[in-house]
Design a protein around this motif. Structure first.
Motif, PDB file in Angstrom:
ATOM      1  N   SER A  70     -34.868  47.271 -51.496  1.00  0.00           N
ATOM      2  CA  SER A  70     -34.529  48.098 -50.341  1.00  0.00           C
ATOM      3  C   SER A  70     -33.627  47.331 -49.374  1.00  0.00           C
ATOM      4  O   SER A  70     -33.975  46.221 -48.949  1.00  0.00           O
ATOM      5  CB  SER A  70     -35.795  48.539 -49.611  1.00  0.00           C
ATOM      6  OG  SER A  70     -35.464  49.207 -48.408  1.00  0.00           O
ATOM      7  N   PRO A  71     -32.492  47.900 -48.987  1.00  0.00           N
ATOM      8  CA  PRO A  71     -31.583  47.194 -48.068  1.00  0.00           C
ATOM      9  C   PRO A  71     -32.131  47.022 -46.668  1.00  0.00           C
ATOM     10  O   PRO A  71     -31.571  46.260 -45.879  1.00  0.00           O
ATOM     11  CB  PRO A  71     -30.332  48.088 -48.073  1.00  0.00           C
ATOM     12  CG  PRO A  71     -30.823  49.437 -48.464  1.00  0.00           C
ATOM     13  CD  PRO A  71     -31.956  49.200 -49.416  1.00  0.00           C
ATOM     14  N   ILE A  72     -33.227  47.731 -46.335  1.00  0.00           N
ATOM     15  CA  ILE A  72     -33.792  47.593 -44.989  1.00  0.00           C
ATOM     16  C   ILE A  72     -35.152  46.908 -44.999  1.00  0.00           C
ATOM     17  O   ILE A  72     -35.821  46.853 -43.964  1.00  0.00           O
ATOM     18  CB  ILE A  72     -33.912  48.965 -44.287  1.00  0.00           C
ATOM     19  CG1 ILE A  72     -34.843  49.903 -45.061  1.00  0.00           C
ATOM     20  CG2 ILE A  72     -32.553  49.589 -44.079  1.00  0.00           C
ATOM     21  CD1 ILE A  72     -35.159  51.188 -44.325  1.00  0.00           C
ATOM     22  N   SER A  73     -35.561  46.375 -46.129  1.00  0.00           N
ATOM     23  CA  SER A  73     -36.849  45.679 -46.166  1.00  0.00           C
ATOM     24  C   SER A  73     -36.706  44.271 -45.608  1.00  0.00           C
ATOM     25  O   SER A  73     -35.655  43.637 -45.720  1.00  0.00           O
ATOM     26  CB  SER A  73     -37.385  45.616 -47.598  1.00  0.00           C
ATOM     27  OG  SER A  73     -36.679  44.662 -48.367  1.00  0.00           O
ATOM     28  N   ALA A  74     -37.789  43.770 -45.023  1.00  0.00           N
ATOM     29  CA  ALA A  74     -37.770  42.422 -44.450  1.00  0.00           C
ATOM     30  C   ALA A  74     -37.531  41.372 -45.519  1.00  0.00           C
ATOM     31  O   ALA A  74     -36.874  40.351 -45.269  1.00  0.00           O
ATOM     32  CB  ALA A  74     -39.097  42.158 -43.736  1.00  0.00           C
ATOM     33  N   ALA A  75     -38.040  41.618 -46.728  1.00  0.00           N
ATOM     34  CA  ALA A  75     -37.893  40.638 -47.807  1.00  0.00           C
ATOM     35  C   ALA A  75     -36.423  40.422 -48.156  1.00  0.00           C
ATOM     36  O   ALA A  75     -35.963  39.282 -48.309  1.00  0.00           O
ATOM     37  CB  ALA A  75     -38.668  41.103 -49.042  1.00  0.00           C
ATOM     38  N   VAL A  76     -35.673  41.500 -48.290  1.00  0.00           N
ATOM     39  CA  VAL A  76     -34.257  41.406 -48.667  1.00  0.00           C
ATOM     40  C   VAL A  76     -33.439  40.784 -47.536  1.00  0.00           C
ATOM     41  O   VAL A  76     -32.601  39.899 -47.760  1.00  0.00           O
ATOM     42  CB  VAL A  76     -33.704  42.798 -49.037  1.00  0.00           C
ATOM     43  CG1 VAL A  76     -32.191  42.759 -49.206  1.00  0.00           C
ATOM     44  CG2 VAL A  76     -34.362  43.298 -50.319  1.00  0.00           C
ATOM     45  N   VAL A  77     -33.679  41.240 -46.307  1.00  0.00           N
ATOM     46  CA  VAL A  77     -32.925  40.709 -45.169  1.00  0.00           C
ATOM     47  C   VAL A  77     -33.238  39.228 -44.961  1.00  0.00           C
ATOM     48  O   VAL A  77     -32.347  38.421 -44.681  1.00  0.00           O
ATOM     49  CB  VAL A  77     -33.241  41.513 -43.894  1.00  0.00           C
ATOM     50  CG1 VAL A  77     -32.513  40.914 -42.696  1.00  0.00           C
ATOM     51  CG2 VAL A  77     -32.840  42.971 -44.066  1.00  0.00           C
ATOM     52  N   ALA A  78     -34.509  38.855 -45.120  1.00  0.00           N
ATOM     53  CA  ALA A  78     -34.897  37.449 -44.967  1.00  0.00           C
ATOM     54  C   ALA A  78     -34.235  36.591 -46.035  1.00  0.00           C
ATOM     55  O   ALA A  78     -33.769  35.480 -45.754  1.00  0.00           O
ATOM     56  CB  ALA A  78     -36.412  37.313 -45.049  1.00  0.00           C
ATOM     57  N   PHE A  79     -34.172  37.097 -47.265  1.00  0.00           N
ATOM     58  CA  PHE A  79     -33.518  36.335 -48.341  1.00  0.00           C
ATOM     59  C   PHE A  79     -32.055  36.092 -48.012  1.00  0.00           C
ATOM     60  O   PHE A  79     -31.550  34.972 -48.169  1.00  0.00           O
ATOM     61  CB  PHE A  79     -33.645  37.066 -49.675  1.00  0.00           C
ATOM     62  CG  PHE A  79     -33.164  36.259 -50.847  1.00  0.00           C
ATOM     63  CD1 PHE A  79     -34.046  35.469 -51.565  1.00  0.00           C
ATOM     64  CD2 PHE A  79     -31.819  36.249 -51.212  1.00  0.00           C
ATOM     65  CE1 PHE A  79     -33.602  34.691 -52.636  1.00  0.00           C
ATOM     66  CE2 PHE A  79     -31.364  35.480 -52.269  1.00  0.00           C
ATOM     67  CZ  PHE A  79     -32.267  34.696 -52.987  1.00  0.00           C
ATOM     68  N   SER A  80     -31.368  37.122 -47.553  1.00  0.00           N
ATOM     69  CA  SER A  80     -29.945  36.994 -47.220  1.00  0.00           C
ATOM     70  C   SER A  80     -29.738  36.020 -46.060  1.00  0.00           C
ATOM     71  O   SER A  80     -28.855  35.153 -46.104  1.00  0.00           O
ATOM     72  CB  SER A  80     -29.373  38.365 -46.866  1.00  0.00           C
ATOM     73  OG  SER A  80     -28.020  38.272 -46.482  1.00  0.00           O
ATOM     74  N   THR A  81     -30.563  36.144 -45.018  1.00  0.00           N
ATOM     75  CA  THR A  81     -30.416  35.315 -43.816  1.00  0.00           C
ATOM     76  C   THR A  81     -30.713  33.850 -44.101  1.00  0.00           C
ATOM     77  O   THR A  81     -29.941  32.954 -43.750  1.00  0.00           O
ATOM     78  CB  THR A  81     -31.345  35.831 -42.702  1.00  0.00           C
ATOM     79  OG1 THR A  81     -31.058  37.213 -42.436  1.00  0.00           O
ATOM     80  CG2 THR A  81     -31.148  35.034 -41.421  1.00  0.00           C
TER      81      THR A  81
END
Length: 480
Positions: A147-158
């Protein structure tokens, strides 16, 4: 080394007790472990993962308002129509429904409304409900890393960007979505022959001899098709999906993001140690208005993507309240918002605790694991999986272990490749979605076995994670 082992045991005990009591206890007891490490053992406290927490708050608020607007019911209706139109394919369509709903909304807890419908369709078609229900529950959770808005994905990118591996959110989900899709389809194919058919299951047939049980199993119909969906509820879905689309577009097109002037360095000045023991760079002090000796250097800086996501999601929530009449009180009372806030507390405590421990003992961790992961990078997947079993949160796994993995010298593409292993909490069947699935299966075929580990979710979970990881690893190696 003895002290390190004792402190590791404190961390593991806190995670075990937190998972045993569940819900808010996971974060609270992790906080108790943190207190012991800081006040009794004298460890320097780490930094709580506020950026990830803010993203979860924004995403959960937006999804909660969508649910309160009635928009979630419309999405569930669309999924139910598909399931009832093609009941013979329920074993494949059920996990696909929960998979894509999670991708859209960013949380797997949307499956609570859909699971009774899956059970009802299966029973009416004479299909053993365990077959679609178990894999659908697994699909709703593994989809979080898609999911592009999940914390897991955003945290991985950041976190990856901070460690030199620049991978955008669209690039992440472009790898994880096909990988996890293949994984759950393989698990669904395996599920087509699991267990006895209903008309051959002696335990199920024995239940039907009781008129009350028979009425409970066959007389009840779970559906949301009779719910009237207002036009404003549909508008709320359009607003929500537009917000998700904008996030994906902006993640690709960094050049159109706003920029602002920011202090990036102070020449001729050194880092400052605060009374708290925290080291602060001159740039941060200058940005806060504290004058340092030297020459201040400013530069135009593009807004960070994690801030963009927060701004867009809370703005979408505001529009749903103003335009669609969604009531915030209803959002707070619904399960999506409540489960999301529980995740906030869990990640807050767990990530802070693990961050404190690993920062204090990184040299020991390198000594114990460095040679193994240097030679066999994929072994980091085992750390992800085991940690997930303990803390029941993919976001917390990534926030806690990803910095450690980069510090051990593991390439970013490898970490992206093993990302599906951040979902391991199906192994011990104590997660709310699994428990709810067991309770919602009126036939009683979806169950937790006598020996706990022989439960309905074990094989679909293992197959999904194993296949998804293999495909994800291969794709990440090819493209990164």
């Amino acid at each position: 080394m003895l002290i390190t082992i004792i402190e590791l045991l404190i961390v593991l005990l806190a995670l075990y007790l937190g998972s045993k009591y569940g819900s808010l206890a996971l974060g609270a007891i992790a906080g108790l472990g943190l207190a012991i490490l800081v006040f009794d053992h004298g460890l320097r406290p780490g930094t709580p993962p506020t950026d990830v927490i803010y993203i979860i708050v924004a995403a959960v608020t937006c999804a909660g308002i969508l649910q309160a607007s009635g928009g979630m019911d419309w999405m569930i209706q669309i999924a139910e129509r598909m399931l009832r139109r093609h009941p013979r394919y329920i074993i494949f369509l059920a996990p696909l429904s929960t998979f894509f709903l999670t991708i859209l909304v960013g949380t797997g807890h949307v499956m609570y409304t859909l699971m009774p419908i899956i059970t009802d369709v299966a029973i009416k078609k004479g299909i053993r409900p365990e077959r679609p229900c178990a894999v659908a529950s697994v699909a709703s959770m593994i989809a979080i890393i898609c999911s592009p808005i999940s914390a897991a994905v955003v945290a991985f990118s950041t976190i990856s960007a901070l460690n030199g591996f620049h991978v955008s959110i669209p690039q992440i989900v472009a790898i994880t979505i096909p990988s996890c899709f293949i994984g759950i389809m393989v698990a669904a194919a395996w599920s087509t022959r699991r267990g006895l058919d209903l008309d051959k299951d002696p335990e199920f047939l024995a239940k039907l001899k009781d008129p009350v049980q028979r009425e409970f199993i066959y007389g009840k119909t779970n559906t949301v098709l009779n719910k009237e969906i207002s036009q404003k509820s549909k508008y709320a879905v359009y607003i929500f999906l537009t917000a998700v689309a904008i996030i994906v577009i902006l993640a690709f097109a960094h050049q159109i993001l706003p920029s602002y002037e920011q202090v990036v360095a102070v020449e001729g000045a050194k880092d400052v140690m605060l009374p708290t023991g925290k080291t602060v760079s001159p740039a941060n002090l200058a940005a806060a208005g504290i004058v340092m000796k030297g020459v201040t250097v400013k530069s135009m800086v593009t807004i960070k993507m994690y801030l963009v996501i927060q701004i867009i999601l809370i703005s979408a929530a505001a529009l749903m309240i103003i335009v669609c009449g969604a009531k915030p009180k209803n959002a707070v009372a619904d399960n999506v918002w409540q489960s999301g806030m529980v995740a906030v507390v869990a990640i807050y405590g767990i990530a802070w605790l693990s961050n404190t421990f690993f920062n204090a003992h990184m040299d020991d961790v390198r000594m114990l694991l460095g040679s193994m992961v240097e030679q066999y990078h994929w072994t980091i997947a085992l750390m992800f999986f085991i940690f997930s079993m303990l803390i029941n949160s993919q976001g917390a796994v990534i926030v806690s272990l990803l910095p450690v993995a980069y510090a051990l010298g593991i390439p970013g593409w490898v970490l992206l490749g093993v990302l599906p292993c951040a979902y391991g909490y199906f192994f011990i069947p104590n997660y709310p979605t699994d428990i709810a699935t067991v309770n919602m299966d009126r036939s009683g075929t979806t169950k937790i076995g006598k020996y706990v580990f022989n439960h309905s979710f074990m094989m679909p979970g293992l197959i999904s994670v194993a296949v998804s990881t293999a495909v994800c690893y291969a794709l990440a190696k090819v493209f990164f």
